[in-house]
Design an enzyme around this catalytic site. Structure first.
Site, PDB file in Angstrom:
ATOM      1  N   SER A   1      40.848  40.564  31.029  1.00 18.91           N
ATOM      2  CA  SER A   1      42.126  41.068  31.531  1.00 18.91           C
ATOM      3  C   SER A   1      43.265  40.844  30.545  1.00 18.91           C
ATOM      4  O   SER A   1      44.434  41.041  30.889  1.00 18.91           O
ATOM      5  CB  SER A   1      42.458  40.405  32.877  1.00 18.91           C
ATOM      6  OG  SER A   1      42.335  38.998  32.792  1.00 18.91           O
TER       7      SER A   1
ATOM      8  N   THR B   1      31.449  38.389  40.103  1.00 16.37           N
ATOM      9  CA  THR B   1      31.085  39.129  38.882  1.00 16.37           C
ATOM     10  C   THR B   1      31.517  38.445  37.595  1.00 16.37           C
ATOM     11  O   THR B   1      31.068  38.821  36.512  1.00 16.37           O
ATOM     12  CB  THR B   1      31.691  40.542  38.906  1.00 16.37           C
ATOM     13  OG1 THR B   1      33.119  40.443  38.968  1.00 16.37           O
ATOM     14  CG2 THR B   1      31.171  41.337  40.094  1.00 16.37           C
TER      15      THR B   1
ATOM     16  N   GLU C   1      38.298  37.605  44.537  1.00 22.94           N
ATOM     17  CA  GLU C   1      37.076  38.416  44.587  1.00 22.94           C
ATOM     18  C   GLU C   1      36.103  37.869  45.631  1.00 22.94           C
ATOM     19  O   GLU C   1      35.493  38.638  46.380  1.00 22.94           O
ATOM     20  CB  GLU C   1      36.397  38.449  43.217  1.00 22.94           C
ATOM     21  CG  GLU C   1      35.140  39.322  43.225  1.00 22.94           C
ATOM     22  CD  GLU C   1      34.382  39.294  41.909  1.00 22.94           C
ATOM     23  OE1 GLU C   1      33.141  39.399  41.944  1.00 22.94           O
ATOM     24  OE2 GLU C   1      35.032  39.172  40.845  1.00 22.94           O
TER      25      GLU C   1
ATOM     26  N   CYS D   1      38.063  45.031  29.909  1.00 15.83           N
ATOM     27  CA  CYS D   1      36.796  45.632  30.317  1.00 15.83           C
ATOM     28  C   CYS D   1      37.086  46.951  31.026  1.00 15.83           C
ATOM     29  O   CYS D   1      38.240  47.308  31.279  1.00 15.83           O
ATOM     30  CB  CYS D   1      36.031  44.690  31.249  1.00 15.83           C
ATOM     31  SG  CYS D   1      36.874  44.400  32.831  1.00 15.83           S
TER      32      CYS D   1
ATOM     33  N   HIS E   1      40.104  42.992  42.084  1.00 18.44           N
ATOM     34  CA  HIS E   1      39.219  41.970  42.649  1.00 18.44           C
ATOM     35  C   HIS E   1      38.637  42.370  43.997  1.00 18.44           C
ATOM     36  O   HIS E   1      37.682  41.755  44.466  1.00 18.44           O
ATOM     37  CB  HIS E   1      39.981  40.653  42.815  1.00 18.44           C
ATOM     38  CG  HIS E   1      40.711  40.242  41.577  1.00 18.44           C
ATOM     39  ND1 HIS E   1      42.067  40.420  41.406  1.00 18.44           N
ATOM     40  CD2 HIS E   1      40.258  39.686  40.433  1.00 18.44           C
ATOM     41  CE1 HIS E   1      42.420  39.976  40.216  1.00 18.44           C
ATOM     42  NE2 HIS E   1      41.349  39.541  39.596  1.00 18.44           N
TER      43      HIS E   1
END
Length: 305
Positions: A266, A164, A126, A12, A74
């Site tokens: 990832s 997220t 995160e 991403c 993160h």
């Protein structure tokens, strides 16, 4: 056997940015540069960066004074940033901009005396970083049942944020429970679940309609990769999370005529290419095609380096 590739899949914008930060820092400052925690949750990415001279540490105190210290995608708490300054480290923040947006909302809600509910997985980096931006009451909930046990200061002054990389479906159940308990709860203007996470989960739902089995390429500690596997399973399709082709158990493929492949946000694309090559070498693969899907064109700027 037919192989269908999910679209979109793999890196991403936030992961691309974080990896580019480390590579740029290595180019500008020369090795070693230090990274607090894994820059992203993928063993192959970590190994490739280590080979270039990145050093991954779990404690700021393990970084020599004056060295470059990079914060992972993160995100980290305010306390970690302050501690890095105390230790005389030169910091570069590779936090995904979408995670930083969540941090700002937590700070804002606390400033106006709202309790903050963080929907996410306890202990995930995160979530810990997000909670570390609170200046007031903050609560982490991971299931609808936990919502019933929440003790807040003022029920009419509660707001929420989310990790997220969560499952859209699971988060919807959590939000129903929160709205029942706190009808006036403050919601973000847009969902905190990032567009890449949503797009990849949507692609897996569509892929599930066309295949007998789904292989998700991603590391075991990758939240978004685990969610992709769960989305497939919730659509009654067997799914397995693998770090690379070598982890495949042949029994999985015995009755599969159509195999779907996706990759977590990832996971590098070369792992998908290697997986397809492995399937071609070991099975009679008639066709390999990519499904229709969303083209992601968003690109995040690098921080000052």
């Amino acid at each position: 056997m037919e192989v269908i590739l999910a679209r979109p899949r793999g890196f991403c914008a936030g992961v691309n940015r974080a990896i580019n930060v480390v590579n740029k820092a290595l180019e500008v400052y020369q090795p070693p540069v230090y990274v607090l925690h894994e820059i992203v949750h993928n063993t192959h990415v970590i190994r490739e960066l280590e080979e270039k001279g990145a050093v991954f540490v779990e404690q700021l105190e393990d970084i020599p004074k004056g060295s470059i210290a990079i914060f992972s995608a993160h995100g980290v708490s305010q306390a970690v940033k302050e501690r890095a300054n105390e230790l005389g480290l030169r910091t570069i923040n590779a936090t995904c901009p979408l995670v930083s947006k969540v941090h700002r909302r937590v700070s804002l809600l606390n400033k106006i005396n709202y309790d903050v509910v963080v929907i996410g997985h306890k202990g995930h980096p995160e979530v810990e970083g997000t909670c570390g931006h609170a200046s007031g009451s903050v609560h982490v909930v991971s299931s609808p049942d936990e919502v019933q046990c929440l003790q807040v200061n003022t029920p009419s002054r509660v707001g929420y944020v989310t990790q997220t990389t969560l499952s859209i479906d699971d988060t919807a159940e959590m939000l129903k429970a929160l709205r029942r308990r706190f009808p006036e709860i403050s919601a973000p203007s847009r969902t905190d679940i990032c567009f890449a996470t949503s797009n990849r989960q949507t692609a897996v739902r569509e892929l599930s309609k066309a295949v007998d089995l789904i292989l998700v390429v991603g590391s075991k500690n990758s939240s978004n990769s685990n969610r992709l596997r769960e989305v497939a399973q919730k659509n009654n399709i067997p799914a397995h999370l693998i770090d690379h082709a070598g982890e495949i158990e042949r029994g999985w493929l015995d009755k599969a005529r159509r195999i779907g492949i996706t990759a977590g946000a990832s996971a590098p694309e070369h792992l998908v290419t290697e997986l397809v090559a492995w399937l071609r070498e070991n099975y009679k693969v008639r066709t390999v095609r990519e499904m229709d899907g969303v083209d992601e064109t968003i690109c995040f700027q690098l921080p000052p380096i």
